[in-house]
Motif scaffolding. Structure first.
Motif, PDB file in Angstrom:
ATOM      1  N   LEU A 100       0.834  -1.206   0.000  1.00 33.64           N
ATOM      2  CA  LEU A 100       0.000   0.000   0.000  1.00 33.64           C
ATOM      3  C   LEU A 100       0.867   1.255   0.000  1.00 33.64           C
ATOM      4  CD1 LEU A 100      -2.911  -0.845   2.439  1.00 33.64           C
ATOM      5  CD2 LEU A 100      -3.101  -0.299   0.023  1.00 33.64           C
ATOM      6  N   GLN A 101       1.948   1.229   0.763  1.00 32.85           N
ATOM      7  CA  GLN A 101       2.847   2.381   0.809  1.00 32.85           C
ATOM      8  C   GLN A 101       3.420   2.646  -0.576  1.00 32.85           C
ATOM      9  OE1 GLN A 101       6.095   1.958   3.546  1.00 32.85           O
ATOM     10  NE2 GLN A 101       6.772   4.051   3.257  1.00 32.85           N
ATOM     11  N   GLU A 102       3.846   1.608  -1.276  1.00 32.96           N
ATOM     12  CA  GLU A 102       4.398   1.764  -2.626  1.00 32.96           C
ATOM     13  C   GLU A 102       3.326   2.284  -3.589  1.00 32.96           C
ATOM     14  OE1 GLU A 102       6.992   2.072  -5.636  1.00 32.96           O
ATOM     15  OE2 GLU A 102       7.487   1.658  -3.543  1.00 32.96           O
ATOM     16  N   LEU A 103       2.123   1.737  -3.487  1.00 32.15           N
ATOM     17  CA  LEU A 103       1.031   2.183  -4.342  1.00 32.15           C
ATOM     18  C   LEU A 103       0.732   3.664  -4.119  1.00 32.15           C
ATOM     19  CD1 LEU A 103      -1.236   1.608  -6.379  1.00 32.15           C
ATOM     20  CD2 LEU A 103      -2.668   0.917  -4.443  1.00 32.15           C
ATOM     21  N   TYR A 104       0.657   4.094  -2.859  1.00 27.34           N
ATOM     22  CA  TYR A 104       0.375   5.499  -2.572  1.00 27.34           C
ATOM     23  C   TYR A 104       1.502   6.409  -3.041  1.00 27.34           C
ATOM     24  CZ  TYR A 104      -4.032   4.865  -0.205  1.00 27.34           C
ATOM     25  OH  TYR A 104      -5.343   4.594   0.058  1.00 27.34           O
ATOM     26  N   LYS A 105       2.741   5.941  -2.992  1.00 25.82           N
ATOM     27  CA  LYS A 105       3.853   6.738  -3.527  1.00 25.82           C
ATOM     28  C   LYS A 105       3.658   6.966  -5.020  1.00 25.82           C
ATOM     29  CE  LYS A 105       7.540   5.538  -0.330  1.00 25.82           C
ATOM     30  NZ  LYS A 105       8.822   4.820  -0.175  1.00 25.82           N
ATOM     31  N   LEU A 106       3.271   5.920  -5.733  1.00 25.29           N
ATOM     32  CA  LEU A 106       3.028   6.055  -7.173  1.00 25.29           C
ATOM     33  C   LEU A 106       1.832   6.960  -7.446  1.00 25.29           C
ATOM     34  CD1 LEU A 106       3.618   2.362  -8.340  1.00 25.29           C
ATOM     35  CD2 LEU A 106       5.149   4.314  -8.642  1.00 25.29           C
ATOM     36  N   LYS A 144     -10.112   7.513 -19.197  1.00 22.71           N
ATOM     37  CA  LYS A 144      -9.097   8.084 -18.316  1.00 22.71           C
ATOM     38  C   LYS A 144      -8.562   7.043 -17.334  1.00 22.71           C
ATOM     39  CE  LYS A 144     -10.527  12.920 -18.449  1.00 22.71           C
ATOM     40  NZ  LYS A 144      -9.316  13.455 -19.029  1.00 22.71           N
ATOM     41  N   LEU A 145      -9.434   6.186 -16.849  1.00 23.96           N
ATOM     42  CA  LEU A 145      -9.019   5.165 -15.896  1.00 23.96           C
ATOM     43  C   LEU A 145      -8.057   4.170 -16.541  1.00 23.96           C
ATOM     44  CD1 LEU A 145      -9.346   4.427 -12.982  1.00 23.96           C
ATOM     45  CD2 LEU A 145     -11.375   3.131 -13.568  1.00 23.96           C
ATOM     46  N   ASN A 146      -8.337   3.776 -17.759  1.00 25.48           N
ATOM     47  CA  ASN A 146      -7.413   2.868 -18.461  1.00 25.48           C
ATOM     48  C   ASN A 146      -6.051   3.523 -18.648  1.00 25.48           C
ATOM     49  OD1 ASN A 146      -9.039   0.601 -18.715  1.00 25.48           O
ATOM     50  ND2 ASN A 146     -10.006   1.367 -20.569  1.00 25.48           N
ATOM     51  N   ARG A 147      -6.041   4.805 -18.969  1.00 28.92           N
ATOM     52  CA  ARG A 147      -4.767   5.527 -19.131  1.00 28.92           C
ATOM     53  C   ARG A 147      -4.010   5.612 -17.813  1.00 28.92           C
ATOM     54  NH1 ARG A 147      -7.182  10.374 -22.861  1.00 28.92           N
ATOM     55  NH2 ARG A 147      -7.383   9.137 -24.767  1.00 28.92           N
ATOM     56  N   VAL A 148      -4.725   5.867 -16.733  1.00 25.79           N
ATOM     57  CA  VAL A 148      -4.080   5.973 -15.428  1.00 25.79           C
ATOM     58  C   VAL A 148      -3.502   4.622 -15.014  1.00 25.79           C
ATOM     59  CG1 VAL A 148      -4.487   6.386 -12.965  1.00 25.79           C
ATOM     60  CG2 VAL A 148      -5.467   7.923 -14.647  1.00 25.79           C
ATOM     61  N   LYS A 149      -4.243   3.551 -15.218  1.00 20.46           N
ATOM     62  CA  LYS A 149      -3.745   2.215 -14.867  1.00 20.46           C
ATOM     63  C   LYS A 149      -2.475   1.898 -15.651  1.00 20.46           C
ATOM     64  CE  LYS A 149      -8.297   0.206 -14.172  1.00 20.46           C
ATOM     65  NZ  LYS A 149      -9.186  -0.853 -14.669  1.00 20.46           N
ATOM     66  N   GLU A 150      -2.475   2.220 -16.921  1.00 22.23           N
ATOM     67  CA  GLU A 150      -1.291   1.982 -17.748  1.00 22.23           C
ATOM     68  C   GLU A 150      -0.114   2.828 -17.260  1.00 22.23           C
ATOM     69  OE1 GLU A 150       1.177   0.235 -20.274  1.00 22.23           O
ATOM     70  OE2 GLU A 150      -0.891  -0.405 -19.907  1.00 22.23           O
ATOM     71  N   LYS A 151      -0.384   4.061 -16.915  1.00 25.53           N
ATOM     72  CA  LYS A 151       0.659   4.958 -16.407  1.00 25.53           C
ATOM     73  C   LYS A 151       1.254   4.392 -15.114  1.00 25.53           C
ATOM     74  CE  LYS A 151       1.191   9.950 -15.699  1.00 25.53           C
ATOM     75  NZ  LYS A 151       0.439  11.213 -15.690  1.00 25.53           N
ATOM     76  N   LEU A 152       0.407   3.896 -14.213  1.00 25.37           N
ATOM     77  CA  LEU A 152       0.885   3.300 -12.962  1.00 25.37           C
ATOM     78  C   LEU A 152       1.711   2.045 -13.223  1.00 25.37           C
ATOM     79  CD1 LEU A 152      -2.199   3.788 -10.627  1.00 25.37           C
ATOM     80  CD2 LEU A 152       0.047   4.844 -10.362  1.00 25.37           C
ATOM     81  N   ARG A 153       1.286   1.234 -14.201  1.00 24.28           N
ATOM     82  CA  ARG A 153       2.060   0.032 -14.551  1.00 24.28           C
ATOM     83  C   ARG A 153       3.467   0.408 -15.005  1.00 24.28           C
ATOM     84  NH1 ARG A 153      -2.422  -1.365 -17.597  1.00 24.28           N
ATOM     85  NH2 ARG A 153      -3.836  -2.559 -16.330  1.00 24.28           N
TER      86      ARG A 153
END
Length: 158
Positions: A100-106, A144-153
């Protein structure tokens, strides 16, 4: 009315905290955002008509409060370390807390709208509910959600 507000607050405080956490750049800022959000919820509570789910209403006020607060301070939020308090609130074990900490950093590296989208998606809100909260179309949420998920990946693979 006070008792109704306190019941609503108790049921929604994790949601409020998570929204504020996403937009905070340090612990003091987090506390200020949380307090400001609760104050705005209290002021707005008498005008809540029940047209939408209470959680949708809380999200909308919390996000608008945080974004307005950031505009006023005119600073870009930085990541902050996950406190033990947040870790215990969000996760049951150390491994999950670390993830969770890593996810929130991203997530903190994303733009305001992107953060709002991913937070609502992680809360398992429907596309329609996300659209209602953010004031955009359901189709726009999906794109937008698909773009954000890809950006996070891509960010996580660096």
């Amino acid at each position: 009315m006070e008792k109704e507000f306190l019941n609503m607050f108790e049921a929604q405080k994790r949601t409020i905290y998570k929204v504020c956490y996403i937009y905070a750049n340090d612990q003091d800022n987090l506390n200020d955002l949380f307090q400001e959000t609760v104050l705005n919820l209290w002021k707005s509570f008498p005008r809540y008509r029940g047209d939408s789910n209470i959680s949708t209403w809380v999200y909308r006020i919390a996000m608008n409060t945080c974004i307005t607060f950031l505009r006023r301070s005119n600073t870009r939020p930085q990541t902050i370390p996950m406190t033990a308090n947040m870790a215990s609130m969000m996760a049951d074990d150390d491994e999950t807390a670390g993830m969770l900490q890593e996810l929130y950093k991203l997530i903190n590296q994303l733009g305001k709208l992107e953060r709002a989208l991913i937070l609502l998606w992680l809360e398992e809100r429907s596309y329609q509910e996300i659209a209602d909260i953010l004031g955009i179309s359901k189709n726009n949420v999906a794109v937008k959600l698909n773009r954000v998920k890809e950006k996070l990946r891509k960010m996580s693979n660096r």
